[in-house]
Design an enzyme around this catalytic site. Structure first.
Site, short mmCIF file in Angstrom:
data_model
loop_
_atom_site.label_atom_id
_atom_site.label_comp_id
_atom_site.label_asym_id
_atom_site.label_seq_id
_atom_site.Cartn_x
_atom_site.Cartn_y
_atom_site.Cartn_z
N PRO A 215 0.83 -1.20 0.00
CA PRO A 215 0.00 0.00 0.00
C PRO A 215 0.87 1.26 0.00
O PRO A 215 1.85 1.35 0.73
CB PRO A 215 -0.80 -0.13 1.30
CG PRO A 215 -0.84 -1.60 1.58
CD PRO A 215 0.49 -2.11 1.10
N GLU A 216 0.50 2.22 -0.85
CA GLU A 216 1.23 3.46 -0.96
C GLU A 216 0.35 4.59 -0.41
O GLU A 216 -0.68 4.34 0.22
CB GLU A 216 1.64 3.68 -2.42
CG GLU A 216 2.47 2.50 -2.94
CD GLU A 216 2.85 2.61 -4.42
OE1 GLU A 216 2.99 3.76 -4.91
OE2 GLU A 216 3.01 1.56 -5.08
#
Length: 279
Positions: free
Chosen positions: A2-3
């Site tokens: 996840p960014e």
């Protein structure tokens, strides 16, 4: 992994439910190595009775602000997700940490690969010890094109690798770096020192564009990412290049290529992102 858009989406989801809740205990911690600062039983004791004041994001960290100057912090690493649930809701696969609240709800931390991390910091100074080295937030109004120029001008080495460095600029990972380089028309094999001021300004705006679009679309789900309510994101449906090798470019029709840069799968359009410079 996840960014920034995926983490921001989750924080916004959890903000709807968690503030004001009082922690009862840590009701599950079956993989103690995920908890970095305390043994599970001590973590539970330190959290019991604390109330949630709010949530925020810094880089890819989710920070839960508690009473008595305590900060519960999550980093999802590769496959971690955080879900708000009723305690009697069906089990979520790969749940390894559960924070139970006094009203019969809970926060579940799931992680297929068990790389995710949980921290409890007793005071702002301890929290700053984790977050202090991080680079600036790219979406803040106070982060200007001039700030980006000043960060990037003295840098050398591969551009993509530099953008992945959280000490330089936070929140970007492989997906959104690939997308930002496409939007700015920069070849992923370019070096940071080869960019002109004009190219750096284009890159600044491209980074902000792809991150904001990712947030608007509730993140990119290519494999494991789900939002705070357990739903997939939508951004994967409109990606320009990432994960689209051998497909036509949405802009010019050229076949998207895949190479390896900095040990990361790197997707780009040879026409829209021409050339390579080693200046």
């Amino acid at each position: 992994m996840p960014e920034l858009p995926e983490v921001e989406t989750t924080v916004r989801d959890l903000r709807q439910y968690l503030p004001g809740k009082t922690i009862d205990k840590v009701s599950l911690a079956d993989w103690p190595r995920m908890i970095q600062t305390h043994p599970p039983e001590i973590l539970s004791q330190l959290l019991a009775g604390e109330q949630i004041l709010g949530l925020e994001r810094r880089a890819k960290y989710i920070i839960v602000n508690l009473t008595n100057d305590k900060y519960l912090v999550f980093h999802r690493k590769m496959t971690g997700n955080l879900f708000f649930r009723q305690q009697d809701a069906p089990a979520d696969k790969y749940t390894h940490v559960v924070i139970a609240f006094t009203d019969g709800t809970e926060l579940r931390f799931t992680d297929l690969r068990k790389f995710g991390r949980v921290y409890l910091f007793l005071g702002k100074a301890e929290l700053d010890g984790l977050l202090g080295r991080l680079g600036p937030e790219p979406l803040l109004d106070s982060f200007t094109p001039q700030d980006f120029q000043e960060i990037m001008r003295p840098r050398k080495g591969n551009l993509k690798v530099l953008l992945l460095n959280q000490d330089v600029l936070v929140g970007l990972g492989n997906i959104y770096v690939n997308e930002a380089l496409f939007v700015s028309g920069l070849n992923p094999q370019r070096t940071a020192q080869s960019l002109t001021d004009g190219e750096r300004e284009k890159l600044y705006h491209a980074i902000r564009q792809v991150l904001n679009t990712g947030i608007e679309n509730r993140g990119t789900t290519l494999s494991d990412y789900l939002d705070g309510e357990g739903n997939k994101g939508r951004n994967q449906e409109i990606l320009f290049v990432h994960n689209r090798d051998k497909e036509p470019c949405r802009t010019c029709g050229t076949t998207i290529a895949k190479i390896v840069v900095g040990q990361r799968g790197t997707y780009y359009c040879p026409t829209c992102q021409p050339g390579e410079s080693s200046q």
